[in-house]
Design a protein around this motif. Structure first.
Motif, PDB file in Angstrom:
ATOM      1  N   ASP A 171      -3.094  34.722   9.744  1.00  0.00           N
ATOM      2  CA  ASP A 171      -3.579  34.380   8.418  1.00  0.00           C
ATOM      3  C   ASP A 171      -4.949  33.702   8.495  1.00  0.00           C
ATOM      4  OD1 ASP A 171      -3.029  31.787   9.263  1.00  0.00           O
ATOM      5  OD2 ASP A 171      -1.299  31.544   7.957  1.00  0.00           O
ATOM      6  N   ASP A 172      -5.535  33.474   7.358  1.00  0.00           N
ATOM      7  CA  ASP A 172      -6.871  32.870   7.298  1.00  0.00           C
ATOM      8  C   ASP A 172      -6.909  31.486   7.926  1.00  0.00           C
ATOM      9  OD1 ASP A 172      -7.860  35.115   6.047  1.00  0.00           O
ATOM     10  OD2 ASP A 172      -7.639  34.283   4.017  1.00  0.00           O
ATOM     11  N   GLU A 173      -5.822  30.741   7.795  1.00  0.00           N
ATOM     12  CA  GLU A 173      -5.769  29.398   8.369  1.00  0.00           C
ATOM     13  C   GLU A 173      -5.875  29.461   9.897  1.00  0.00           C
ATOM     14  OE1 GLU A 173      -2.950  25.413   8.274  1.00  0.00           O
ATOM     15  OE2 GLU A 173      -2.229  27.276   7.371  1.00  0.00           O
ATOM     16  N   PHE A 174      -5.188  30.427  10.522  1.00  0.00           N
ATOM     17  CA  PHE A 174      -5.276  30.603  11.971  1.00  0.00           C
ATOM     18  C   PHE A 174      -6.686  30.999  12.381  1.00  0.00           C
ATOM     19  CE2 PHE A 174      -5.399  33.316  15.698  1.00  0.00           C
ATOM     20  CZ  PHE A 174      -4.850  32.475  16.648  1.00  0.00           C
ATOM     21  N   VAL A 175      -7.285  31.931  11.669  1.00  0.00           N
ATOM     22  CA  VAL A 175      -8.644  32.383  11.984  1.00  0.00           C
ATOM     23  C   VAL A 175      -9.624  31.228  11.874  1.00  0.00           C
ATOM     24  CG1 VAL A 175     -10.524  33.924  11.263  1.00  0.00           C
ATOM     25  CG2 VAL A 175      -8.162  34.775  11.330  1.00  0.00           C
ATOM     26  N   ASP A 176      -9.493  30.427  10.817  1.00  0.00           N
ATOM     27  CA  ASP A 176     -10.368  29.261  10.656  1.00  0.00           C
ATOM     28  C   ASP A 176     -10.190  28.274  11.814  1.00  0.00           C
ATOM     29  OD1 ASP A 176     -11.301  30.330   8.292  1.00  0.00           O
ATOM     30  OD2 ASP A 176     -10.028  29.061   7.013  1.00  0.00           O
ATOM     31  N   TYR A 177      -8.936  28.031  12.201  1.00  0.00           N
ATOM     32  CA  TYR A 177      -8.664  27.129  13.318  1.00  0.00           C
ATOM     33  C   TYR A 177      -9.308  27.661  14.605  1.00  0.00           C
ATOM     34  CZ  TYR A 177      -6.323  25.053  17.275  1.00  0.00           C
ATOM     35  OH  TYR A 177      -6.085  24.450  18.481  1.00  0.00           O
ATOM     36  N   ALA A 178      -9.073  28.927  14.912  1.00  0.00           N
ATOM     37  CA  ALA A 178      -9.586  29.519  16.156  1.00  0.00           C
ATOM     38  C   ALA A 178     -11.113  29.478  16.187  1.00  0.00           C
ATOM     39  CB  ALA A 178      -9.083  30.950  16.312  1.00  0.00           C
TER      40      ALA A 178
END
Length: 107
Positions: free
Chosen positions: A13-20
């Motif tokens: 999800d977008d939250e994972f992409v932002d974190y990475a």
């Protein structure tokens, strides 16, 4: 015959992409410090992000950095064990320190 396809994990999800994206440089630095090799550090970090993506639903509310760092350290140690090691001589080799310094002999 039945369909033998293995289901793919859900797309991050977008939250994972932002974190990475936000943490990749700091975590790559940590992986490099532990592995001592940029190529290995990149491989280890990539594998850690894959494992994190699979567990993201469970780990997102906890501390994902700890999860990733634990994987980085474990994989870096495993890479050390796989690398060939140089034999260390039992006695140190002669060096310039072993030879007398001529400038001090004149006194």
């Amino acid at each position: 015959m039945g369909d033998a396809r293995v289901p793919l994990p859900p797309w991050p999800d977008d939250e994972f992409v932002d974190y990475a994206q936000a943490r990749q440089h700091v975590l790559l630095r940590a992986a490099y410090l532990v592995s001592g090799d940029l190529r290995i550090a990149e491989d280890v970090l990539r594998d850690a992000f894959v494992q994190l993506a699979r567990q993201w639903g469970r780990v997102r509310e906890e501390q994902p950095d700890l999860f990733v760092r634990r994987i980085l350290y474990r994989e870096a140690v495993a890479s050390w064990r796989k690398r060939p090691h140089e034999a260390v001589p039992a006695t140190p080799a002669a060096s310039a320190w072993d030879e007398p310094d001529e400038q001090w002999d004149d006194e």
